[in-house]
Design an enzyme around this catalytic site. Sequence first.
Site, PDB file in Angstrom:
ATOM      1  CB  CYS A  85      -9.164  59.788 -22.227  1.00  0.00           C
ATOM      2  SG  CYS A  85     -10.340  58.475 -21.885  1.00  0.00           S
ATOM      3  CG  HIS A 202     -10.172  60.304 -26.891  1.00  0.00           C
ATOM      4  ND1 HIS A 202      -8.931  59.869 -26.478  1.00  0.00           N
ATOM      5  CD2 HIS A 202     -11.072  59.646 -26.133  1.00  0.00           C
ATOM      6  CE1 HIS A 202      -9.073  58.972 -25.508  1.00  0.00           C
ATOM      7  NE2 HIS A 202     -10.372  58.826 -25.271  1.00  0.00           N
ATOM      8  CD  GLU A 204      -6.485  61.448 -28.552  1.00  0.00           C
ATOM      9  OE1 GLU A 204      -6.977  62.543 -28.214  1.00  0.00           O
ATOM     10  OE2 GLU A 204      -6.676  60.389 -27.925  1.00  0.00           O
TER      11      GLU A 204
END
Lengths: 224, 83
Positions: A85, A202, A204
């Site tokens: 990002c 993302h 994560e």
Amino acid sequence: MTVSIVRFGGSNCDRDAERALTHLGVDSQIVWHEDGLPTDTTGVVLPGGFSYGDYLRAGAMAAQSPIIDEVESLAAEGVPVLGVCNGAQIGCESGLTEGAFTTNESARFQCEHVFLRVERDDTPWTDAYDEGDVIEIPIAHGEGRYEIDADRLDTLEAENRVLFRYCDENGDVTDAANPNGSRHNVAGVLGDRETVAVMMPHPERATIPHVGMTDGKGVLRAFE
Amino acid sequence: MTAYTATVTVRLKHGVLDPEAETTKQALERLDFELDALRSADQFEIDLDAADADAAADRAGEMAERLLANPTIHDYEVDVAQR
């Protein structure tokens, strides 16, 4: 032996990355950018957020931080470097990866789940997947539209350096499945080496089961 | 040394989508203005001292190359005037 997660003023996915890596049993630490990289760094995450308030362009200011020179040196040695990002925007602004991430076609901030098609399965980031796999991962960005000169995009594709493309749930890469107007639905690309990657979605946020999805953990497994 | 103001104008390359400009155009149309197209640009005014106008322009151009513009998506122009 630790993955350094570089925190800038305005980073806000640094702790998400740390928790996700901890969940995978990967040792990591958050590093303030002014402190430089610890000597035992074995991997680098440039996390998401809004470094420097997106002044000038998203990622433009953080890309000038001296720690990026250290990241580039490690990247050249083959140490895995992942930009997510805002980290992807920093990666492109610094020249770690080609192209630029700019204002979404919608001109709006978009926070939603997307499907990605895995374009290669022979990189550290996608070793856990098969080519053509479809994974579901969140995006949260206002400036995620991948732009690059047509000639450079041809070269990037010829060199097989597109890692992920936005697709529909069946894996078809369509305009309707492109959330932000990215050229050729590009969601993530590799740098000069396969050990360097940036992506707007993302991983994560799709690693720990209690957040609802785990398709992203394969990306972070590159750090294992 | 002479005091100059270098004006650096940064705009998207031709063919690069500008969603903010498009949104602004639509807002103007909602206000009942008639227009064919709208382009946006960023402008930076930089006060600096240099030996001559060329040196001032060169320095401002390097600022554009290295930070103010992103050469992947932007073109830029530099104008220099004594101040």
